[in-house]
Enzyme design. Structure first.
Site, PDB file in Angstrom:
ATOM      1  CD  GLU A   1      -7.114   0.393  -1.828  1.00  0.00           C
ATOM      2  OE1 GLU A   1      -6.205  -0.097  -1.121  1.00  0.00           O
ATOM      3  OE2 GLU A   1      -7.421   1.597  -1.808  1.00  0.00           O
ATOM      4  NE  ARG A   2      -6.100  -7.030  -4.404  1.00  0.00           N
ATOM      5  CZ  ARG A   2      -5.322  -8.076  -4.601  1.00  0.00           C
ATOM      6  NH1 ARG A   2      -5.740  -9.089  -5.331  1.00  0.00           N
ATOM      7  NH2 ARG A   2      -4.114  -8.124  -4.065  1.00  0.00           N
TER       8      ARG A   2
ATOM      9  CB  CYS B   1      -0.918  -0.005   1.226  1.00  0.00           C
ATOM     10  SG  CYS B   1      -1.966   1.463   1.355  1.00  0.00           S
ATOM     11  N   GLY B   2       0.854   1.996  -1.090  1.00  0.00           N
ATOM     12  CA  GLY B   2       1.731   3.146  -1.222  1.00  0.00           C
ATOM     13  C   GLY B   2       1.420   4.256  -0.236  1.00  0.00           C
TER      14      GLY B   2
ATOM     15  CG  ASN C   1      -1.361  -4.471  -3.814  1.00  0.00           C
ATOM     16  OD1 ASN C   1      -1.004  -5.483  -3.238  1.00  0.00           O
ATOM     17  ND2 ASN C   1      -1.537  -3.319  -3.181  1.00  0.00           N
TER      18      ASN C   1
ATOM     19  CG  ASN D   1      -6.326  -2.898  -6.153  1.00  0.00           C
ATOM     20  OD1 ASN D   1      -6.998  -2.721  -5.158  1.00  0.00           O
ATOM     21  ND2 ASN D   1      -5.258  -3.680  -6.162  1.00  0.00           N
TER      22      ASN D   1
ATOM     23  CB  CYS E   1      -5.064   3.570  -4.690  1.00  0.00           C
ATOM     24  SG  CYS E   1      -4.273   1.948  -4.783  1.00  0.00           S
ATOM     25  N   GLY E   2      -1.878   4.576  -3.610  1.00  0.00           N
ATOM     26  CA  GLY E   2      -0.503   4.793  -4.047  1.00  0.00           C
ATOM     27  C   GLY E   2      -0.049   3.815  -5.111  1.00  0.00           C
ATOM     28  CB  THR E   3      -0.098   0.105  -5.387  1.00  0.00           C
ATOM     29  OG1 THR E   3      -1.464  -0.104  -4.988  1.00  0.00           O
ATOM     30  CG2 THR E   3       0.831  -0.187  -4.211  1.00  0.00           C
TER      31      THR E   3
END
Length: 262
Positions: free
Chosen positions: A198-199, A71-72, A147, A180, A207-209
């Protein structure tokens, strides 16, 4: 048990200090605490444990109890947590995650961490997936940034019914795994706009990623250069590609602290 609620661009998590142990059934605890009105309310639970080679490790659970590899936004808050609470005096840290180690650079303001740069590693792009949604052909770009993500470029992400589209695409059989979902458009070669499903958590403010996935997909399509601002509903992240790695920089903030009745 004491907890700290933290957020990065509104992507909020409940943090537990697990350096000396944690309660059992963390997936169940994540579900209970993440519920608004009946719990603390958050996108999930993040536990800080001793490093497995790095300085610390991060264990993440989504709001539905499912395990997240990375998680970014959450990892930036891990950096702020361990520094602000005096668990380290280092401003360059390695945090172990289920997606591998990540290096953090902490930037201070007034003696506390204000923002954090994360070396998010190399994004892995798969061939585009073309499918039909409601009779319309769409092209989706699968990207792994620790992810699994699926990026869909469109003319106006804000106009799309993400609450309806997100859960359909998350489990679409054309994608290799539960993903995601990012709706994105390039505003300029230096600016991207993104919305996220986001899943395990649903629509999130950031959401960072996911921002990294959109940046990588946009780079592959010539839509942006080696550095860009990614605008999400919760705020702006700065992304830059250096030596094949994606570096993400953004804020980290403590919201409040409290005690959980287990």
């Amino acid at each position: 048990m004491q907890f700290t609620k933290m957020e990065g661009l509104g992507n909020d998590y409940i943090y537990l200090n697990g350096l000396e142990g944690l309660p059992e059934d963390l997936p169940g605890l994540a579900v209970r605490l993440s519920r608004p009105h009946f719990g603390v309310g958050a996108d999930g639970l993040i536990c800080i444990r001793p490093g497995r080679g790095g300085d610390f490790s991060m264990e993440m659970y989504n709001a539905d109890g499912s395990r997240g590899a990375m998680c970014g936004n959450g990892i930036r808050c891990v950096g702020k947590y361990v520094y602000d609470k005096g668990l380290t005096r280092k401003t360059c840290l390695t945090i172990d995650t289920d997606a591998g180690p990540r290096t953090l650079t902490l930037f201070l303001a007034g003696g506390a961490v204000d923002r954090v740069e994360v070396d998010m590693g190399v994004a892995v792009l798969s061939p585009p997936v073309c499918l039909e949604l409601d009779g319309e052909p769409v092209c989706i770009f699968p990207v792994s940034t620790g992810n699994p993500h699926a990026v869909l470029f469109c003319s106006d992400p804000a106009a799309v019914d993400l609450a309806r589209l997100g859960p359909r695409l998350e489990v679409h059989p054309a994608l290799s795994e539960r993903s995601n979902i990012e709706l994105a458009r390039a505003l300029s070669p230096k600016e991207l706009e993104v919305r996220v499903w986001e899943r395990g958590s649903g629509i999130t403010l950031a959401c960072g990623t996911g921002a990294c996935a959109v940046f990588a997909a946009a780079r592959s399509q010539g839509l942006c250069g080696p550095a860009a601002q990614v605008r999400l509903p919760g705020g702006v992240l700065s992304l830059e590609e250096r030596g094949g790695h994606i570096f993400l920089t953004g804020p980290a903030r403590t919201v409040f602290e409290g005690e959980i009745a287990l």
